[in-house]
Enzyme design. Structure first.
Site, PDB file in Angstrom:
ATOM      1  CD  GLU A  17      38.855  32.853  53.501  1.00  0.00           C
ATOM      2  OE1 GLU A  17      38.791  34.084  53.626  1.00  0.00           O
ATOM      3  OE2 GLU A  17      38.131  32.083  54.133  1.00  0.00           O
ATOM      4  N   PRO A  18      42.917  33.647  48.839  1.00  0.00           N
ATOM      5  CG  PRO A  18      44.390  32.708  47.293  1.00  0.00           C
ATOM      6  CD  PRO A  18      43.606  32.391  48.534  1.00  0.00           C
ATOM      7  NE  ARG A  32      43.200  43.944  46.430  1.00  0.00           N
ATOM      8  CZ  ARG A  32      42.380  44.992  46.229  1.00  0.00           C
ATOM      9  NH1 ARG A  32      42.491  45.705  45.140  1.00  0.00           N
ATOM     10  NH2 ARG A  32      41.499  45.336  47.139  1.00  0.00           N
ATOM     11  CE1 TYR A  57      37.568  49.868  49.384  1.00  0.00           C
ATOM     12  CE2 TYR A  57      37.949  49.082  47.155  1.00  0.00           C
ATOM     13  CZ  TYR A  57      37.207  49.059  48.313  1.00  0.00           C
ATOM     14  OH  TYR A  57      36.117  48.254  48.406  1.00  0.00           O
ATOM     15  CB  CYS A 111      26.952  64.158  37.346  1.00  0.00           C
ATOM     16  SG  CYS A 111      26.134  63.313  38.701  1.00  0.00           S
ATOM     17  CD  GLU A 112      30.628  61.838  42.583  1.00  0.00           C
ATOM     18  OE1 GLU A 112      31.524  61.837  43.425  1.00  0.00           O
ATOM     19  OE2 GLU A 112      29.486  61.401  42.771  1.00  0.00           O
ATOM     20  CE1 TYR A 128      37.200  42.356  46.593  1.00  0.00           C
ATOM     21  CE2 TYR A 128      39.534  42.551  46.096  1.00  0.00           C
ATOM     22  CZ  TYR A 128      38.510  41.948  46.790  1.00  0.00           C
ATOM     23  OH  TYR A 128      38.778  40.928  47.675  1.00  0.00           O
TER      24      TYR A 128
HETATM   25  C1  PLP Z   1      36.956  36.955  54.491  1.00  0.00           C
HETATM   26  C2  PLP Z   1      37.692  37.323  53.259  1.00  0.00           C
HETATM   27  N1  PLP Z   1      38.578  36.450  52.759  1.00  0.00           N
HETATM   28  C3  PLP Z   1      39.274  36.736  51.619  1.00  0.00           C
HETATM   29  C4  PLP Z   1      39.082  37.915  50.949  1.00  0.00           C
HETATM   30  C5  PLP Z   1      39.879  38.178  49.709  1.00  0.00           C
HETATM   31  O1  PLP Z   1      40.823  39.172  49.960  1.00  0.00           O
HETATM   32  P1  PLP Z   1      41.867  39.608  48.835  1.00  0.00           P
HETATM   33  O2  PLP Z   1      41.099  39.876  47.596  1.00  0.00           O
HETATM   34  O3  PLP Z   1      42.499  40.830  49.394  1.00  0.00           O
HETATM   35  O4  PLP Z   1      42.854  38.480  48.666  1.00  0.00           O
HETATM   36  C6  PLP Z   1      38.165  38.858  51.446  1.00  0.00           C
HETATM   37  C7  PLP Z   1      37.953  40.121  50.759  1.00  0.00           C
HETATM   38  O5  PLP Z   1      37.191  40.978  51.101  1.00  0.00           O
HETATM   39  C8  PLP Z   1      37.452  38.556  52.632  1.00  0.00           C
HETATM   40  O6  PLP Z   1      36.572  39.415  53.157  1.00  0.00           O
END
Ligand code: PLP
Length: 298
Positions: free
Chosen positions: A160-161, A163, A203, A228-229, A257
């Site tokens: 599940e890529p 980022r 992060y 404002c910080e 993100y």
């Molecule tokens: C369950 C799950 N799968 C996949 C991702 C995607 O992760 P990344 O963006 O680090 O590839 C996330 C991100 O929060 C997640 O919570």
């Protein structure tokens, strides 16, 4: 949300806890495929807010609890256990934790010859000149080598890529509003900040930046936002060449993100999103207006 997923015909639903099992059993009428999210007890070398596979993680079930959940699901006449899910965290620049997670879920034992092993996301990206991110090939080889070593021969793998697919596709363009000199580092204030990019604050993520008309090199600056910080610092000690009021400042690698966590702190309106390709630009999300901000007030 579970009801929406079932109503929309979602093929597989990942179960995080026993309450999800209760809820799904009430909602589902036909058969529903499910995976169990498992805590692999793997420490990932990333910011603690993005580590999700350690023993104390709020996500998923420990291996003994997952074994109990599996037994319960096998007894269900509506929920069909298809396999397991892990996600060890985000922005991982080292592939070793991915392999350790595969080994950890193998300890659940046989889940069926064609069980699904959803290995989550997490591949890190190169934000700074010094970052070294694994290539997609290295990442996939790590997962498949670990799967060959620890999982059944016919295991089906899912990743599940997030980022790594989108981060490098975008940059944020700011306008320099104020430049203050005569301090240890010049301070360049821009017309954005923690409203459009919370990654540095949440992060500790470091970014690079450049004046778009004078790329590379320059004097050390602190790039700060409009909020404002003092925490609203986008990048500390980043070189910018002769920054001046009115300059466009680009911060690359903001495709992940940033838009999704953008917010209206201080009543800031969120910027538009513009797609560019082959010299053509197309606004795909329009700039927010004050009317948008007031829309829900009654
Ligand atoms: C369950 C799950 N799968 C996949 C991702 C995607 O992760 P990344 O963006 O680090 O590839 C996330 C991100 O929060 C997640 O919570």
């Amino acid at each position: 949300e579970l009801a929406m997923a079932v109503g929309a015909g979602a093929g597989t639903i990942v179960i995080d806890n026993f309450d999800d099992i209760d809820r799904l059993e009430k909602i589902v009428t036909d058969e529903q495929r499910v995976l169990i999210r498992v805590i692999p007890d793997v420490e990932a070398d990333t910011h603690e807010a993005m580590a999700t596979g350690h023993a104390g993680s709020k996500f998923g079930l420990s291996v003994p609890d997952a074994v109990r959940a599996a037994a319960r699901l096998r007894a269900s006449d509506r929920l069909r256990l298809d396999g397991v899910h892990v996600h060890v965290g985000s922005q991982l620049l080292d592939t070793a934790p991915f392999a350790r997670a595969v080994e950890a879920i193998a300890s659940l034992g046989e889940l069926g010859e064609h069980a699904v092993y959803d290995l989550g996301g997490g591949l890190g990206v190169r934000y700074t000149y010094t970052d070294q991110a694994p290539t997609v090939d290295e990442y996939v080889r790590t997962l498949t080598d670990a799967a060959r070593a620890h999982l059944p021969a016919n295991a089906r793998l899912i990743i599940e890529p997030g980022r790594s697919l989108v981060a490098e596709s975008a940059l944020t363009l700011y306008r320099a509003v104020t430049v203050k000199r005569g301090r240890p580092r010049a301070l360049v204030a821009v017309d954005g900040g923690m409203g459009d990019n919370l990654e540095p604050m949440l992060y500790g993520q470091r970014f690079e930046a450049t004046v778009t008309s004078r790329v590379g090199g320059g004097e050390p600056c602190d790039l700060v936002g409009r909020h404002c910080e003092s925490g609203d610092t986008l990048i500390r000690d980043v070189p910018l060449r002769a920054p001046a009021v009115g300059d466009l400042i680009a911060v690359p690698v903001t495709g992940a993100y940033c838009y999704s966590i953008s917010n209206n702190y201080n009543g800031a309106r969120r910027p538009p999103v513009v797609f560019c390709h082959d010299g053509e630009a197309r606004a795909v999300v329009r700039r927010e207006t004050y009317e948008d901000l007031l829309r829900r007030d009654q």
